[in-house]
Design an enzyme around this catalytic site. Structure first.
Site, PDB file in Angstrom:
ATOM      1  CE  LYS A  35      -0.299  -0.203   5.066  1.00  0.00           C
ATOM      2  NZ  LYS A  35      -1.160  -0.500   6.215  1.00  0.00           N
ATOM      3  NE  ARG A 131      -6.889   0.818  11.989  1.00  0.00           N
ATOM      4  CZ  ARG A 131      -5.689   0.653  11.434  1.00  0.00           C
ATOM      5  NH1 ARG A 131      -4.825   1.669  11.422  1.00  0.00           N
ATOM      6  NH2 ARG A 131      -5.339  -0.495  10.912  1.00  0.00           N
ATOM      7  CE1 TYR A 256      12.904  31.945   4.877  1.00  0.00           C
ATOM      8  CE2 TYR A 256      13.073  29.558   4.674  1.00  0.00           C
ATOM      9  CZ  TYR A 256      12.822  30.800   4.107  1.00  0.00           C
ATOM     10  OH  TYR A 256      12.492  30.901   2.787  1.00  0.00           O
ATOM     11  CG  MET A 304       9.319  24.327  -0.401  1.00  0.00           C
ATOM     12  SD  MET A 304       8.392  25.442  -1.449  1.00  0.00           S
ATOM     13  CE  MET A 304       7.190  26.081  -0.309  1.00  0.00           C
TER      14      MET A 304
HETATM   15  C1  PLP Z   1      -0.441  -1.636   6.812  1.00  0.00           C
HETATM   16  C2  PLP Z   1      -1.018  -2.896   7.278  1.00  0.00           C
HETATM   17  C3  PLP Z   1      -0.203  -4.014   7.506  1.00  0.00           C
HETATM   18  C4  PLP Z   1       1.300  -3.946   7.437  1.00  0.00           C
HETATM   19  O1  PLP Z   1       1.779  -3.378   8.643  1.00  0.00           O
HETATM   20  P1  PLP Z   1       3.332  -3.158   8.918  1.00  0.00           P
HETATM   21  O2  PLP Z   1       3.403  -2.654  10.306  1.00  0.00           O
HETATM   22  O3  PLP Z   1       3.790  -2.156   7.920  1.00  0.00           O
HETATM   23  O4  PLP Z   1       3.976  -4.482   8.715  1.00  0.00           O
HETATM   24  C5  PLP Z   1      -0.827  -5.198   7.838  1.00  0.00           C
HETATM   25  N1  PLP Z   1      -2.183  -5.271   7.985  1.00  0.00           N
HETATM   26  C6  PLP Z   1      -2.984  -4.210   7.798  1.00  0.00           C
HETATM   27  C7  PLP Z   1      -4.451  -4.358   7.971  1.00  0.00           C
HETATM   28  C8  PLP Z   1      -2.433  -2.986   7.454  1.00  0.00           C
HETATM   29  O5  PLP Z   1      -3.230  -1.927   7.286  1.00  0.00           O
END
Ligand code: PLP
Length: 366
Positions: A35, A131, A256, A304
């Protein structure tokens, strides 16, 4: 590409980290979580790098899955947030995406839709993170409903997510496992619990399917040393170059707001990277960078497009020299701690202004 600012991605390291996840859980199948563009490493490249070994990939949202399909990735793909409409469900069925079902609406949609083909379903149970997920008491009923539906393939995975997997030996993890185990007791379903932390430090969470993300990219999810994590190889090196060097006298300030002041005569190098590239604006004075094999601390606030670093006493620093912001030898976790965030945020926050260059010894594509 004219400037040297780049995120170098080592796909061999990702393959080795994936192999470690498999080795630590030999009874499980390991679904690679890619992801958020593979945590900033390039989801299509990572999927290609792992296509020979990973049986499946997971993403958060359907659009990420569709992009992978468009790029020719035809492996099983799991959408971990599931989908939120019947039309999206139809699209998931057409594209052969597996979907998580975590609430009653998704369960209803799945039963009401008329899908062109049945989809694979991962049913998520809320074991305490609060969640996503059905209440544990509702899982058995949901499984029967899914089994009765022509829209759902027979092999159902019941899954949950750990809230404290990054704390080895966490009592809360133990509690979540107990809730999960009593929920699925006697059910003929596959199971999935572990993320990276669970794979590395909690064998009791290893089930039919494990879901590593962060560890694939070579970073430990733990704040303390954990033996199983010591073999991880960081996959991303964020680098840029020195574009100016100057001497400042004692009591002169830099950047800055003049937020860094030289206590004695100092040499300041200006590096072409800033928060618009994804370097954290909250990194304070003293945050390490590496130049010519030496640590050079940040001196002055992050702008930036630029940062300023103190290279006093480092031999031979010149315009054009490479500066490493994180990667091999300088963990992204170190920078994240300094900037009061987590490595996940920094890796996923590298912006599109930074070219990504991947290296893969097993192919000649660059
Ligand atoms: C992102 C995610 C993972 C992976 O988690 P990591 O801590 O990056 O290994 C696994 N299961 C779900 C549901 C996630 O959202």
């Amino acid at each position: 590409m004219h400037r040297k600012c780049a995120a170098l991605v080592d796909l061999d390291a990702i393959r080795a980290n994936y192999a470690l996840a498999c080795r630590l859980a030999p009874e499980s199948r390991t679904i690679a979580v890619i992801k958020a563009d593979a945590y900033g490493h390039g989801a299509v490249d990572v999927a290609h790098a792992l296509r020979g070994t990973a049986p499946a990939f997971a993403v958060a949202i359907i659009d990420e899955a569709l992009e992978l399909r468009k790029a020719g990735i035809n492996k099983p793909l799991l959408v971990m947030e599931g989908v939120n409409s019947i039309s999206a469900l139809e699209c998931a069925a057409e594209q052969k995406l597996a979907v998580v079902v975590h609430n009653d609406k998704q369960l209803d949609d799945l039963q009401r839709a008329r899908l062109p083909a049945p989809v694979s379903v991962w049913l998520k149970v809320d074991t305490g993170m609060h969640r996503l997920g059905l209440a544990p008491d509702d899982v058995a009923g949901a499984v029967s409903q899914l089994r009765a539906s022509e829209n759902c393939k027979d092999s159902i995975v019941v899954c949950t997510h750990l809230a404290s997997a990054d704390v080895p030996g966490s009592a809360f993890t133990r509690q979540q496992l107990d809730v999960f185990d009593s929920c699925v007791a006697g059910m003929d379903v596959q199971q999935s619990i572990s993320n990276s932390g669970g794979i590395l430090a909690c064998p009791a969470s290893h089930r039919d399917w494990n879901r590593p993300g962060y560890m694939l990219y070579g970073i430990t999810p733990f704040s303390d040393e954990v033996a199983s994590a010591s073999e991880l190889r960081p996959a991303m090196t964020l680098q840029s170059e020195v574009i100016a060097i100057r001497e400042v006298a004692a009591s002169e300030s830099v950047g800055y707001g003049g937020r860094w002041t030289a206590s004695s005569a100092a040499t300041i190098a200006t590096v072409a990277i800033g928060y618009a590239d994804g370097y954290p604006r909250h990194a304070p004075n003293g945050t390490p960078t590496m130049v010519n094999g030496c640590v050079a601390p940040l001196a002055g606030v992050v702008s930036m497009d630029l940062i300023t670093i103190d290279v006093t006493g480092i031999e031979g620093v010149r315009i054009g020299d490479i500066v490493t912001l994180w990667g091999e030898g300088l963990s992204v976790n170190t920078i994240a701690n300094a900037a009061d965030t987590i490595g996940y945020e920094l890796l996923t926050g590298v912006t599109s202004r930074v070219p990504r260059i991947s290296r893969d010894s097993s192919s000649n594509q660059q």
